[in-house]
Design an enzyme around this catalytic site. Structure first.
Site, PDB file in Angstrom:
ATOM      1  CB  CYS A  66     -41.499 -17.982  13.441  1.00  0.00           C
ATOM      2  SG  CYS A  66     -39.841 -18.592  13.739  1.00  0.00           S
TER       3      CYS A  66
ATOM      4  CE  LYS B  36     -14.263 -26.689 -23.663  1.00  0.00           C
ATOM      5  NZ  LYS B  36     -15.331 -25.902 -23.067  1.00  0.00           N
TER       6      LYS B  36
ATOM      7  CE  LYS C 143     -18.399 -30.063 -22.549  1.00  0.00           C
ATOM      8  NZ  LYS C 143     -18.564 -28.635 -22.513  1.00  0.00           N
TER       9      LYS C 143
ATOM     10  CG  ASP D 212      -2.016  -1.029   1.113  1.00  0.00           C
ATOM     11  OD1 ASP D 212      -2.216  -1.550  -0.016  1.00  0.00           O
ATOM     12  OD2 ASP D 212      -2.666  -1.350   2.131  1.00  0.00           O
TER      13      ASP D 212
HETATM   14  S1  IVH Z   1      -8.327 -23.726 -26.977  1.00  0.00           S
HETATM   15  C1  IVH Z   1      -9.743 -23.700 -30.918  1.00  0.00           C
HETATM   16  N1  IVH Z   1      -7.906 -24.215 -24.434  1.00  0.00           N
HETATM   17  O1  IVH Z   1     -13.436 -23.538 -24.537  1.00  0.00           O
HETATM   18  C2  IVH Z   1     -10.415 -22.900 -29.932  1.00  0.00           C
HETATM   19  N2  IVH Z   1     -10.025 -23.372 -25.082  1.00  0.00           N
HETATM   20  O2  IVH Z   1     -15.138 -24.666 -26.993  1.00  0.00           O
HETATM   21  C3  IVH Z   1      -9.424 -22.442 -28.958  1.00  0.00           C
HETATM   22  N3  IVH Z   1     -11.562 -23.001 -23.214  1.00  0.00           N
HETATM   23  O3  IVH Z   1     -14.692 -20.725 -25.678  1.00  0.00           O
HETATM   24  C4  IVH Z   1      -9.707 -22.991 -27.693  1.00  0.00           C
HETATM   25  N4  IVH Z   1     -10.213 -23.660 -21.620  1.00  0.00           N
HETATM   26  O4  IVH Z   1     -12.572 -20.209 -24.427  1.00  0.00           O
HETATM   27  C5  IVH Z   1      -8.784 -23.785 -25.350  1.00  0.00           C
HETATM   28  N5  IVH Z   1      -7.400 -24.648 -22.220  1.00  0.00           N
HETATM   29  C6  IVH Z   1      -8.257 -24.227 -23.136  1.00  0.00           C
HETATM   30  C7  IVH Z   1      -9.557 -23.789 -22.790  1.00  0.00           C
HETATM   31  C8  IVH Z   1     -10.407 -23.371 -23.804  1.00  0.00           C
HETATM   32  C9  IVH Z   1     -11.425 -23.192 -21.894  1.00  0.00           C
HETATM   33  C10 IVH Z   1     -12.793 -22.500 -23.870  1.00  0.00           C
HETATM   34  C11 IVH Z   1     -12.550 -21.493 -24.956  1.00  0.00           C
HETATM   35  C12 IVH Z   1     -13.688 -21.656 -25.915  1.00  0.00           C
HETATM   36  C13 IVH Z   1     -14.203 -23.008 -25.586  1.00  0.00           C
HETATM   37  C14 IVH Z   1     -14.033 -23.881 -26.810  1.00  0.00           C
END
Ligand code: IVH
Length: 411
Positions: free
Chosen positions: A408, A116, A312, A36
């Site tokens: 209540c 992801k 997924k 700070d």
């Molecule tokens: S590569 C080719 N890496 O997933 C597209 N995407 O369906 C480039 N996402 O909206 C994506 N984590 O924002 C990539 N490690 C990751 C990711 C990632 C999340 C999201 C991305 C996009 C969606 C793709």
């Protein structure tokens, strides 16, 4: 260079270094008081010498005026999406297709894995090392300029060292699960509508026209790729990840490269197992061909590159019947609704009770006794009712909206 100018430059550098240690590396290097006092010294200097206030100054992270609207921006390169593999078979089929397209002559193919992140896709543009613009994905071609709000995220460097003339860094803005749980508790206590999940709360926060509001939400960003560049090239995706780490971006620590499918599948399962222990939501594992020449030559079908795929996970939501809305007495004496559900499995856990937060939230979601509802476990140990299903909403035989008991139940 005047001594004030030199001191301001030094303070900017030191403060951003501390930000990087604290926010990106999770290894604080100074106490709050020292931090700070550095920031105050810089503010003071800039107040006395406004010409020293540079756009990459840490004092400029918050402070911009609220906007009327977000301006559209065309991405330098489209932001694509990913095809999904829902199981091992689909991942194997993808690998076989990649190998076939690569042909006999192709060098050995390796695959990178990374989480992801279930957030909001964002692109950051740096010109000569300076962060100049950040945008949401939008329709993939045109997004919204949310630069002001992105500047408030301390994980995003305002300036990068050894930078090329142009580089676009892409990643996912998200709200940590712990911050999401806290935010929802506060909103519920204040009688405000709660967010359904961390992703929605991150999206809502990044789309605040007032940067002070965005700054009040502890958003963060994981970076996972590079878009357009001038003066920069990589042979491998894993090298691009390391380049970003070295420049101060926050990149998932557990990215790996695999030479065989067994190790790849094992890694996807490991992420799935570890998912609950992370402070950010992931909904899968992204698998990418690490050799960038090959990735490029594999091309794109529709909006999906052939050289990457998302493994997924099983969804965190499930559908069940709401037996009845029940009521508790909250800490401050107000009535708190919760859901008594037909037991249902949500990502491996049996759920019988779920929170409905508060009366306002209950009314907004319009859930009623007997409804078929969507239940979610996310960011919070307590599962929640997201909404009635579309089918329940259309039903002609719904019960009346639930009301708190006149007396209540605790007294
Ligand atoms: S590569 C080719 N890496 O997933 C597209 N995407 O369906 C480039 N996402 O909206 C994506 N984590 O924002 C990539 N490690 C990751 C990711 C990632 C999340 C999201 C991305 C996009 C969606 C793709």
């Amino acid at each position: 260079m005047s001594s004030a100018e030199a001191r301001a430059a030094e303070l900017r550098r030191v403060i951003e270094q501390h930000n990087h240690s604290y926010y990106v590396l999770d290894e604080p290097t100074v106490g709050d008081d020292e931090y700070d006092s550095l920031l105050n010294e810089l503010r003071q200097l800039e107040a006395e010498h406004p010409e020293l206030r540079t756009p990459d100054s840490p004092t400029q992270r918050v402070g911009a005026k609220p906007l009327d609207k977000f301006e559209p921006v065309r991405h330098l390169q489209p932001m694509l999406s990913l095809a999904n593999a829902r199981n091992e078979e689909e991942l194997r089929a993808w690998d076989a297709r990649v190998r076939k397209l690569a042909g006999e002559e192709a060098p050995e193919i390796t695959y990178g894995t990374e989480p992801k992140i279930d957030g909001l896709a964002i692109s950051l543009v740096y010109e000569n090392g300076l962060f100049v613009r950040g945008a949401t994905r939008g329709d993939g071609e045109i997004g919204e300029d949310v630069t002001q709000n992105l500047r408030t995220i301390k994980e995003i460097p305002l300036r990068i060292p050894d930078a090329p003339p142009l580089v676009e860094v892409r990643g996912e803005v998200y709200l940590p699960r712990s911050a999401f749980a806290r935010l929802n508790e506060e909103r519920a206590a204040a009688g405000e509508p709660t967010f359904a999940n961390p992703r929605n709360s991150a999206a809502g926060s990044i789309r605040q026209l007032d940067p002070a509001l965005a700054a009040s939400r502890p958003l963060s960003m994981w970076c996972y790729g590079i878009g357009t560049t001038e003066g920069l090239s990589f042979d491998r995706h894993s090298e691009a990840l390391q380049w970003m780490r070295d420049r101060g971006f926050k990149v998932a620590p557990d990215t790996k490269v695999h030479a065989d499918l067994e190790s790849l599948v094992a890694e996807c399962r490991r992420w799935e197992n570890d998912r609950e222990s992370l402070d950010y939501e992931i909904d899968g594992v992204v698998v990418k061909v690490d050799e960038l020449d090959l990735q490029r030559s594999l091309g794109v079908v529709g909006r999906e590159p052939r050289g990457a795929i998302a493994w997924k996970f099983a969804p965190m939501t499930a559908t069940t019947t709401l037996r009845a809305v029940m009521w508790n007495v909250g800490r401050t004496g107000h009535m708190v609704p919760f859901a008594n559900l037909e037991p249902v499995q949500v990502s491996g856990v049996t759920v019988k009770l779920a929170t409905l937060h508060n009366e306002e939230d209950l009314r907004r979601k319009d859930v009623r006794d007997g409804d078929e509802v969507i239940v979610m476990r996310a960011g919070d140990v307590i599962p929640q009712v997201v909404s009635p299903t579309a089918k329940a909403q259309r039903s002609k035989k719904r019960s009346a909206p639930p009301e708190p008991p006149a007396e209540c139940p605790a007294c």
